[in-house]
Design a protein around this motif. Sequence first.
Motif, PDB file in Angstrom:
ATOM      1  N   ASP A 239       0.862  -1.192   0.000  1.00 29.18           N
ATOM      2  CA  ASP A 239       0.000   0.000   0.000  1.00 29.18           C
ATOM      3  C   ASP A 239       0.893   1.235   0.000  1.00 29.18           C
ATOM      4  O   ASP A 239       1.597   1.501   0.975  1.00 29.18           O
ATOM      5  N   ILE A 240       0.888   1.972  -1.120  1.00 31.45           N
ATOM      6  CA  ILE A 240       1.713   3.174  -1.255  1.00 31.45           C
ATOM      7  C   ILE A 240       0.809   4.398  -1.135  1.00 31.45           C
ATOM      8  O   ILE A 240      -0.171   4.532  -1.870  1.00 31.45           O
ATOM      9  N   ILE A 241       1.135   5.299  -0.217  1.00 27.37           N
ATOM     10  CA  ILE A 241       0.326   6.495   0.014  1.00 27.37           C
ATOM     11  C   ILE A 241       1.154   7.724  -0.361  1.00 27.37           C
ATOM     12  O   ILE A 241       2.256   7.925   0.154  1.00 27.37           O
ATOM     13  N   ASP A 242       0.632   8.545  -1.271  1.00 27.91           N
ATOM     14  CA  ASP A 242       1.315   9.768  -1.689  1.00 27.91           C
ATOM     15  C   ASP A 242       1.120  10.859  -0.639  1.00 27.91           C
ATOM     16  O   ASP A 242       0.007  11.076  -0.158  1.00 27.91           O
ATOM     17  N   THR A 243       2.194  11.547  -0.302  1.00 24.90           N
ATOM     18  CA  THR A 243       2.129  12.598   0.712  1.00 24.90           C
ATOM     19  C   THR A 243       2.915  13.824   0.258  1.00 24.90           C
ATOM     20  O   THR A 243       3.661  13.774  -0.710  1.00 24.90           O
ATOM     21  N   VAL A 244       2.734  14.911   0.998  1.00 25.40           N
ATOM     22  CA  VAL A 244       3.483  16.149   0.763  1.00 25.40           C
ATOM     23  C   VAL A 244       3.927  16.695   2.114  1.00 25.40           C
ATOM     24  O   VAL A 244       3.146  16.700   3.074  1.00 25.40           O
ATOM     25  N   LEU A 245       5.194  17.128   2.201  1.00 26.19           N
ATOM     26  CA  LEU A 245       5.768  17.756   3.393  1.00 26.19           C
ATOM     27  C   LEU A 245       5.564  16.891   4.642  1.00 26.19           C
ATOM     28  O   LEU A 245       6.037  15.768   4.687  1.00 26.19           O
ATOM     29  N   SER A 246       4.860  17.382   5.655  1.00 30.30           N
ATOM     30  CA  SER A 246       4.762  16.648   6.917  1.00 30.30           C
ATOM     31  C   SER A 246       3.718  15.539   6.898  1.00 30.30           C
ATOM     32  O   SER A 246       3.505  14.869   7.915  1.00 30.30           O
ATOM     33  N   GLY A 247       3.070  15.323   5.750  1.00 32.04           N
ATOM     34  CA  GLY A 247       2.059  14.272   5.668  1.00 32.04           C
ATOM     35  C   GLY A 247       2.607  12.891   5.949  1.00 32.04           C
ATOM     36  O   GLY A 247       1.948  12.054   6.594  1.00 32.04           O
ATOM     37  N   THR A 248       3.823  12.608   5.477  1.00 34.58           N
ATOM     38  CA  THR A 248       4.438  11.297   5.720  1.00 34.58           C
ATOM     39  C   THR A 248       4.583  11.032   7.207  1.00 34.58           C
ATOM     40  O   THR A 248       4.173   9.977   7.712  1.00 34.58           O
ATOM     41  N   ASN A 249       5.177  11.987   7.919  1.00 38.63           N
ATOM     42  CA  ASN A 249       5.464  11.762   9.334  1.00 38.63           C
ATOM     43  C   ASN A 249       4.199  11.700  10.182  1.00 38.63           C
ATOM     44  O   ASN A 249       4.169  11.001  11.198  1.00 38.63           O
ATOM     45  N   GLU A 250       3.161  12.405   9.771  1.00 41.82           N
ATOM     46  CA  GLU A 250       1.894  12.317  10.493  1.00 41.82           C
ATOM     47  C   GLU A 250       1.326  10.907  10.408  1.00 41.82           C
ATOM     48  O   GLU A 250       0.846  10.355  11.407  1.00 41.82           O
ATOM     49  N   LEU A 251       1.384  10.316   9.225  1.00 39.35           N
ATOM     50  CA  LEU A 251       0.879   8.955   9.059  1.00 39.35           C
ATOM     51  C   LEU A 251       1.690   7.954   9.875  1.00 39.35           C
ATOM     52  O   LEU A 251       1.139   6.989  10.431  1.00 39.35           O
ATOM     53  N   ILE A 252       3.005   8.176   9.959  1.00 40.39           N
ATOM     54  CA  ILE A 252       3.842   7.289  10.769  1.00 40.39           C
ATOM     55  C   ILE A 252       3.485   7.423  12.246  1.00 40.39           C
ATOM     56  O   ILE A 252       3.313   6.422  12.955  1.00 40.39           O
TER      57      ILE A 252
ATOM     58  N   ALA B  37      11.056  14.570   3.441  1.00 41.07           N
ATOM     59  CA  ALA B  37      12.114  15.582   3.511  1.00 41.07           C
ATOM     60  C   ALA B  37      12.249  16.132   4.925  1.00 41.07           C
ATOM     61  O   ALA B  37      13.107  16.980   5.174  1.00 41.07           O
ATOM     62  N   LEU B  38      11.438  15.652   5.849  1.00 41.08           N
ATOM     63  CA  LEU B  38      11.449  16.131   7.231  1.00 41.08           C
ATOM     64  C   LEU B  38      11.791  14.982   8.169  1.00 41.08           C
ATOM     65  O   LEU B  38      11.220  13.896   8.065  1.00 41.08           O
ATOM     66  N   SER B  39      12.700  15.221   9.080  1.00 37.49           N
ATOM     67  CA  SER B  39      13.015  14.212  10.084  1.00 37.49           C
ATOM     68  C   SER B  39      11.927  14.198  11.149  1.00 37.49           C
ATOM     69  O   SER B  39      11.083  15.098  11.207  1.00 37.49           O
ATOM     70  N   MET B  40      11.952  13.186  11.991  1.00 39.90           N
ATOM     71  CA  MET B  40      10.941  13.045  13.044  1.00 39.90           C
ATOM     72  C   MET B  40      11.592  13.122  14.414  1.00 39.90           C
ATOM     73  O   MET B  40      12.664  12.552  14.635  1.00 39.90           O
ATOM     74  N   ASP B  41      10.935  13.806  15.339  1.00 38.47           N
ATOM     75  CA  ASP B  41      11.403  13.847  16.718  1.00 38.47           C
ATOM     76  C   ASP B  41      11.098  12.521  17.403  1.00 38.47           C
ATOM     77  O   ASP B  41      10.038  11.927  17.189  1.00 38.47           O
ATOM     78  N   ASN B  42      12.023  12.053  18.225  1.00 40.82           N
ATOM     79  CA  ASN B  42      11.826  10.840  19.025  1.00 40.82           C
ATOM     80  C   ASN B  42      11.537   9.613  18.181  1.00 40.82           C
ATOM     81  O   ASN B  42      10.835   8.702  18.603  1.00 40.82           O
ATOM     82  N   SER B  43      12.037   9.594  16.950  1.00 43.78           N
ATOM     83  CA  SER B  43      11.862   8.439  16.081  1.00 43.78           C
ATOM     84  C   SER B  43      13.161   8.208  15.327  1.00 43.78           C
ATOM     85  O   SER B  43      14.158   8.913  15.528  1.00 43.78           O
ATOM     86  N   LEU B  44      13.159   7.209  14.471  1.00 38.90           N
ATOM     87  CA  LEU B  44      14.353   6.877  13.722  1.00 38.90           C
ATOM     88  C   LEU B  44      14.320   7.545  12.364  1.00 38.90           C
ATOM     89  O   LEU B  44      13.343   7.426  11.620  1.00 38.90           O
ATOM     90  N   ASN B  45      15.389   8.260  12.046  1.00 38.94           N
ATOM     91  CA  ASN B  45      15.494   8.976  10.778  1.00 38.94           C
ATOM     92  C   ASN B  45      16.778   8.537  10.075  1.00 38.94           C
ATOM     93  O   ASN B  45      17.869   8.846  10.539  1.00 38.94           O
ATOM     94  N   ASP B  46      16.620   7.824   8.999  1.00 37.73           N
ATOM     95  CA  ASP B  46      17.762   7.338   8.236  1.00 37.73           C
ATOM     96  C   ASP B  46      17.903   8.211   6.989  1.00 37.73           C
ATOM     97  O   ASP B  46      17.087   8.121   6.068  1.00 37.73           O
ATOM     98  N   GLU B  47      18.906   9.108   6.989  1.00 40.91           N
ATOM     99  CA  GLU B  47      19.085   9.981   5.825  1.00 40.91           C
ATOM    100  C   GLU B  47      19.470   9.129   4.624  1.00 40.91           C
ATOM    101  O   GLU B  47      20.443   8.386   4.649  1.00 40.91           O
ATOM    102  N   ILE B  48      18.672   9.252   3.554  1.00 41.28           N
ATOM    103  CA  ILE B  48      18.807   8.320   2.438  1.00 41.28           C
ATOM    104  C   ILE B  48      19.409   8.946   1.185  1.00 41.28           C
ATOM    105  O   ILE B  48      20.083   8.285   0.408  1.00 41.28           O
ATOM    106  N   CYS B  49      19.174  10.255   0.964  1.00 40.62           N
ATOM    107  CA  CYS B  49      19.735  10.901  -0.226  1.00 40.62           C
ATOM    108  C   CYS B  49      19.494  12.406  -0.161  1.00 40.62           C
ATOM    109  O   CYS B  49      18.771  12.901   0.708  1.00 40.62           O
ATOM    110  N   LEU B  50      20.113  13.117  -1.096  1.00 42.07           N
ATOM    111  CA  LEU B  50      19.883  14.542  -1.298  1.00 42.07           C
ATOM    112  C   LEU B  50      19.161  14.737  -2.621  1.00 42.07           C
ATOM    113  O   LEU B  50      19.489  14.087  -3.619  1.00 42.07           O
ATOM    114  N   ILE B  51      18.168  15.637  -2.639  1.00 44.14           N
ATOM    115  CA  ILE B  51      17.455  15.954  -3.875  1.00 44.14           C
ATOM    116  C   ILE B  51      17.505  17.459  -4.096  1.00 44.14           C
ATOM    117  O   ILE B  51      17.246  18.247  -3.178  1.00 44.14           O
ATOM    118  N   GLU B  52      17.862  17.848  -5.313  1.00 44.46           N
ATOM    119  CA  GLU B  52      17.989  19.266  -5.650  1.00 44.46           C
ATOM    120  C   GLU B  52      16.651  19.829  -6.114  1.00 44.46           C
ATOM    121  O   GLU B  52      15.974  19.232  -6.957  1.00 44.46           O
TER     122      GLU B  52
END
Length: 302
Positions: free
Chosen positions: A126-139, A150-165
């Motif tokens: 199940d893939i859900i499209d999100t924008v900005l803080s939408g991803t972290n809210e669902l988590i 593109a936003l890290s999460m407080d008190n959770s695990l954040n694995d930096e995966i890449c840079l996007i220009e």
Amino acid sequence: MQKTTLEQWRMFKAVVDAGGFNQASSRVHKSQSSIHNAVSNLEAALGVKLFEISGRKVMLTEAGNLMLRRGSYLLEEVSRIEVIAKSLGDGVESELRIAVDGAFPQGVVFQALEKVSAIYPQVNIDIIDTVLSGTNELIQEGLVDLGLSALSMDNSLNDEICLIEFVAVAHKGHPLHQLDHQLTYDDLKSHRQIIVRDSAIQTNRDSGWLGAEQRWKVGSLRASLDLIAQGLGFAWLPMPLVSELLNNGTLKLLPLIHGGTRSNSFYLNFKDQDKLGPAARTFMGELRLLTLNMDTADQYQG
């Protein structure tokens, strides 16, 4: 208390599928009398006649047709439950739910998930499209297992995966491209800016420069790109998304003195690593491999 049993429903459907009681007996390896008894008990419990005899043929009654539709759905659901139970018994999750920010290269996600499905074909994706803080809210709300943001999460695990220009762009015929000098933010203020709306409900936020006097908000990066391509405004968009239109000359980079480009880190976020199953872990591993040296412009798929 239930009046019917799954075995009765199975025997009923077996008769329909086989075209008769005798044929069903051979198919399910049960005696014809036991199948007759199961169907008769089902009819008695439901209070309806399921079959009628026409010559040598066994035909469904009108009520039988309705019960067949309902019963088939019931048996399919039971079959799904049994598959899920087996997956859980084997330690494999039944479903993998992933939130993906629209700025992240979709092709990378699809390639990683294809590997997951090859190893765990029983796992639904199940893939859900999100924008900005939408991803972290669902988590945070437990509605997805992990997400790309593109936003890290407080008190959770954040694995930096890449840079996007991200680059500031407008249609080649936009008035900003007619100015005979490098642009400043003051030049942008009198022109329409296209902004992508945050998909989060509780913590929606704006991002980037928002100094234009007129702004249009849209629900996705694809909608923003469509507006930009029609000459209806300017925006900062991810290079993977706009690279093709830049290459063919439909769009042009805005010649800003400062801030024309910026790079954003993207994170693979999740709340509890111990709760992630084998399919989720496989996805994470494949994603890290794909993003290790990826060319995001080549990996993007709309």
